[in-house]
Motif scaffolding. Structure first.
Motif, PDB file in Angstrom:
ATOM      1  N   GLU A   1       8.576 -65.642 -63.165  1.00 28.66           N
ATOM      2  CA  GLU A   1       8.764 -66.943 -62.753  1.00 28.66           C
ATOM      3  C   GLU A   1       8.378 -67.404 -63.986  1.00 28.66           C
ATOM      4  O   GLU A   1      10.511 -68.550 -63.723  1.00 28.66           O
ATOM      5  CB  GLU A   1       7.846 -67.813 -62.025  1.00 28.66           C
ATOM      6  N   ILE A   2       8.159 -67.667 -64.963  1.00 27.20           N
ATOM      7  CA  ILE A   2       8.575 -67.704 -66.462  1.00 27.20           C
ATOM      8  C   ILE A   2      10.127 -67.177 -66.807  1.00 27.20           C
ATOM      9  O   ILE A   2      10.264 -67.999 -67.099  1.00 27.20           O
ATOM     10  CB  ILE A   2       7.183 -66.846 -67.144  1.00 27.20           C
ATOM     11  N   LEU A   3      10.345 -65.295 -66.476  1.00 35.39           N
ATOM     12  CA  LEU A   3      11.449 -65.275 -66.830  1.00 35.39           C
ATOM     13  C   LEU A   3      13.207 -65.786 -65.989  1.00 35.39           C
ATOM     14  O   LEU A   3      14.056 -66.037 -66.518  1.00 35.39           O
ATOM     15  CB  LEU A   3      11.713 -63.827 -67.016  1.00 35.39           C
ATOM     16  N   VAL A   4      12.475 -66.185 -65.126  1.00 33.99           N
ATOM     17  CA  VAL A   4      13.630 -67.114 -64.384  1.00 33.99           C
ATOM     18  C   VAL A   4      13.935 -68.117 -65.160  1.00 33.99           C
ATOM     19  O   VAL A   4      15.080 -69.084 -65.273  1.00 33.99           O
ATOM     20  CB  VAL A   4      13.424 -66.610 -62.773  1.00 33.99           C
TER      21      VAL A   4
ATOM     22  N   PRO B   1      27.986 -70.489 -64.617  1.00 34.60           N
ATOM     23  CA  PRO B   1      27.076 -69.633 -64.851  1.00 34.60           C
ATOM     24  C   PRO B   1      28.759 -67.967 -64.594  1.00 34.60           C
ATOM     25  O   PRO B   1      29.244 -67.941 -63.434  1.00 34.60           O
ATOM     26  CB  PRO B   1      26.709 -69.563 -65.265  1.00 34.60           C
ATOM     27  N   ASP B   2      28.749 -67.259 -65.549  1.00 34.27           N
ATOM     28  CA  ASP B   2      29.706 -66.001 -65.456  1.00 34.27           C
ATOM     29  C   ASP B   2      28.518 -65.095 -65.081  1.00 34.27           C
ATOM     30  O   ASP B   2      27.369 -65.403 -65.109  1.00 34.27           O
ATOM     31  CB  ASP B   2      30.411 -65.724 -66.772  1.00 34.27           C
ATOM     32  N   GLY B   3      29.087 -63.580 -64.415  1.00 30.54           N
ATOM     33  CA  GLY B   3      28.240 -62.477 -63.689  1.00 30.54           C
ATOM     34  C   GLY B   3      27.166 -61.828 -64.759  1.00 30.54           C
ATOM     35  O   GLY B   3      26.085 -61.457 -63.997  1.00 30.54           O
ATOM     36  N   ALA B   4      27.312 -62.458 -66.232  1.00 30.15           N
ATOM     37  CA  ALA B   4      26.665 -61.688 -66.623  1.00 30.15           C
ATOM     38  C   ALA B   4      25.785 -62.272 -67.080  1.00 30.15           C
ATOM     39  O   ALA B   4      24.520 -62.199 -67.083  1.00 30.15           O
ATOM     40  CB  ALA B   4      27.109 -61.912 -68.914  1.00 30.15           C
TER      41      ALA B   4
ATOM     42  N   ARG C   1      24.723 -64.477 -64.232  1.00 30.10           N
ATOM     43  CA  ARG C   1      23.712 -64.226 -63.053  1.00 30.10           C
ATOM     44  C   ARG C   1      23.317 -63.475 -62.398  1.00 30.10           C
ATOM     45  O   ARG C   1      22.602 -63.678 -61.316  1.00 30.10           O
ATOM     46  CB  ARG C   1      25.137 -64.479 -61.358  1.00 30.10           C
ATOM     47  N   ALA C   2      23.673 -61.836 -63.277  1.00 27.37           N
ATOM     48  CA  ALA C   2      23.943 -60.743 -62.285  1.00 27.37           C
ATOM     49  C   ALA C   2      21.943 -60.803 -63.030  1.00 27.37           C
ATOM     50  O   ALA C   2      20.390 -60.448 -62.073  1.00 27.37           O
ATOM     51  CB  ALA C   2      23.803 -59.372 -63.491  1.00 27.37           C
ATOM     52  N   PRO C   3      20.685 -60.586 -64.162  1.00 27.89           N
ATOM     53  CA  PRO C   3      19.368 -61.222 -64.754  1.00 27.89           C
ATOM     54  C   PRO C   3      19.183 -61.906 -63.513  1.00 27.89           C
ATOM     55  O   PRO C   3      17.923 -61.687 -63.526  1.00 27.89           O
ATOM     56  CB  PRO C   3      19.444 -61.777 -65.943  1.00 27.89           C
ATOM     57  N   LEU C   4      19.255 -63.233 -63.991  1.00 32.46           N
ATOM     58  CA  LEU C   4      18.601 -64.350 -62.744  1.00 32.46           C
ATOM     59  C   LEU C   4      18.396 -63.829 -61.285  1.00 32.46           C
ATOM     60  O   LEU C   4      17.348 -64.079 -60.611  1.00 32.46           O
ATOM     61  CB  LEU C   4      19.816 -65.331 -62.855  1.00 32.46           C
ATOM     62  N   ALA C   5      19.499 -63.053 -61.086  1.00 33.84           N
ATOM     63  CA  ALA C   5      19.027 -62.938 -59.539  1.00 33.84           C
ATOM     64  C   ALA C   5      18.567 -61.436 -59.209  1.00 33.84           C
ATOM     65  O   ALA C   5      17.663 -61.409 -57.998  1.00 33.84           O
ATOM     66  CB  ALA C   5      20.337 -62.084 -59.060  1.00 33.84           C
ATOM     67  N   ALA C   6      18.817 -60.514 -60.438  1.00 35.32           N
ATOM     68  CA  ALA C   6      17.020 -59.586 -60.776  1.00 35.32           C
ATOM     69  C   ALA C   6      16.004 -60.103 -60.381  1.00 35.32           C
ATOM     70  O   ALA C   6      14.830 -59.641 -59.973  1.00 35.32           O
ATOM     71  CB  ALA C   6      18.089 -58.856 -61.086  1.00 35.32           C
ATOM     72  N   LEU C   7      15.478 -61.193 -61.194  1.00 33.13           N
ATOM     73  CA  LEU C   7      14.101 -61.898 -61.813  1.00 33.13           C
ATOM     74  C   LEU C   7      14.122 -62.399 -60.203  1.00 33.13           C
ATOM     75  O   LEU C   7      12.537 -62.551 -60.227  1.00 33.13           O
ATOM     76  CB  LEU C   7      14.435 -62.709 -62.622  1.00 33.13           C
ATOM     77  N   ALA C   8      14.640 -63.516 -59.249  1.00 36.43           N
ATOM     78  CA  ALA C   8      14.654 -63.997 -58.662  1.00 36.43           C
ATOM     79  C   ALA C   8      14.064 -63.594 -57.699  1.00 36.43           C
ATOM     80  O   ALA C   8      13.256 -64.166 -56.605  1.00 36.43           O
ATOM     81  CB  ALA C   8      15.750 -64.942 -58.293  1.00 36.43           C
TER      82      ALA C   8
END
Length: 77
Positions: free
Chosen positions: A30-33, A50-53, A55-62
């Motif tokens: 949650e903190i990382l997101v 936001p671009d794909g770069a 969105r990717a970490p956000l989607a993985a962490l979420a």
């Protein structure tokens, strides 16, 4: 006014109890997101999406977040 105060105290107490019951991995995710969601608009002053770069970490962490918290995060389409 007293009922409102009682309600707010009860909600806060149950929020703390929920936080105590959650695991460390969930809290860290949650903190990382949240940090990532704050960092993206800081980097993108002129553009809104936001671009794909981003969105990717956000989607993985979420995906590590509980479903209830996942519903409240910023939705970028």
């Amino acid at each position: 006014m007293f009922l409102r105060l009682l309600y707010l105290l009860t909600v806060r107490l149950f929020g703390w109890l929920t936080l105590l019951a959650r695991g460390d991995t969930s809290k860290e995710a949650e903190i990382l997101v949240l940090r990532h969601e704050v960092a993206v608009p800081r980097r993108q002053v002129s553009r809104r999406q936001p671009d794909g770069a981003d969105r990717a970490p956000l989607a993985a962490l979420a995906r590590l977040l509980p479903t209830r918290l996942r519903l409240h995060r910023a939705a970028w389409s």
